[in-house]
Design a protein around this motif. Structure first.
Motif, PDB file in Angstrom:
ATOM      1  N   SER A  20     -77.961  -2.329 -60.952  1.00 42.80           N
ATOM      2  CA  SER A  20     -78.138  -1.377 -62.051  1.00 42.80           C
ATOM      3  C   SER A  20     -79.540  -1.466 -62.640  1.00 42.80           C
ATOM      4  O   SER A  20     -80.427  -0.683 -62.294  1.00 42.80           O
ATOM      5  N   GLU A  24     -83.147   0.150 -60.934  1.00 44.78           N
ATOM      6  CA  GLU A  24     -83.738   1.264 -61.690  1.00 44.78           C
ATOM      7  C   GLU A  24     -85.213   0.986 -61.993  1.00 44.78           C
ATOM      8  O   GLU A  24     -86.060   1.880 -61.898  1.00 44.78           O
ATOM      9  N   ASP A  27     -87.175   1.561 -58.873  1.00 41.56           N
ATOM     10  CA  ASP A  27     -87.307   3.006 -58.662  1.00 41.56           C
ATOM     11  C   ASP A  27     -88.387   3.610 -59.556  1.00 41.56           C
ATOM     12  O   ASP A  27     -89.031   4.587 -59.181  1.00 41.56           O
ATOM     13  N   ARG A  28     -88.598   3.031 -60.707  1.00 42.63           N
ATOM     14  CA  ARG A  28     -89.611   3.536 -61.647  1.00 42.63           C
ATOM     15  C   ARG A  28     -90.993   2.937 -61.391  1.00 42.63           C
ATOM     16  O   ARG A  28     -91.923   3.170 -62.152  1.00 42.63           O
TER      17      ARG A  28
END
Length: 83
Positions: A20, A24, A27-28
């Motif tokens: 989670s 994330e 991904d950023r």
């Protein structure tokens, strides 16, 4: 800033945080290093990690800026990482 994420394969909470919050951040565009505490015990000792999961934010010179253990939110890490 860089995130060093300490985990172990047997740790369910570690996998939940990786799936989670940490994924994330990756991904950023966050710079994340994953450290398996069983495979790299000397590195784990150098950061004085005694609980997992542990997320350590380090600055460009490798100095610890912030540390989070157990459950942590993406919001605090985003702020620390400058995302």
């Amino acid at each position: 800033m860089k995130l060093v994420f300490f985990f172990a394969d047997y740790c369910g909470l570690c996998h939940a945080m990786m799936d989670s919050v940490v994924s994330e951040l990756v991904d950023r565009g966050a710079d994340v290093e994953f450290v398996d505490v069983m495979e790299r015990p000397h590195y784990t000792d150098a950061f004085r990690v005694t609980r997992i999961p542990t997320a350590v934010v380090v600055d460009g010179s490798g100095c610890e800026y912030a540390r989070y253990t157990d459950v942590f939110t993406i919001g605090v890490l985003e702020s620390d990482l400058g995302l």
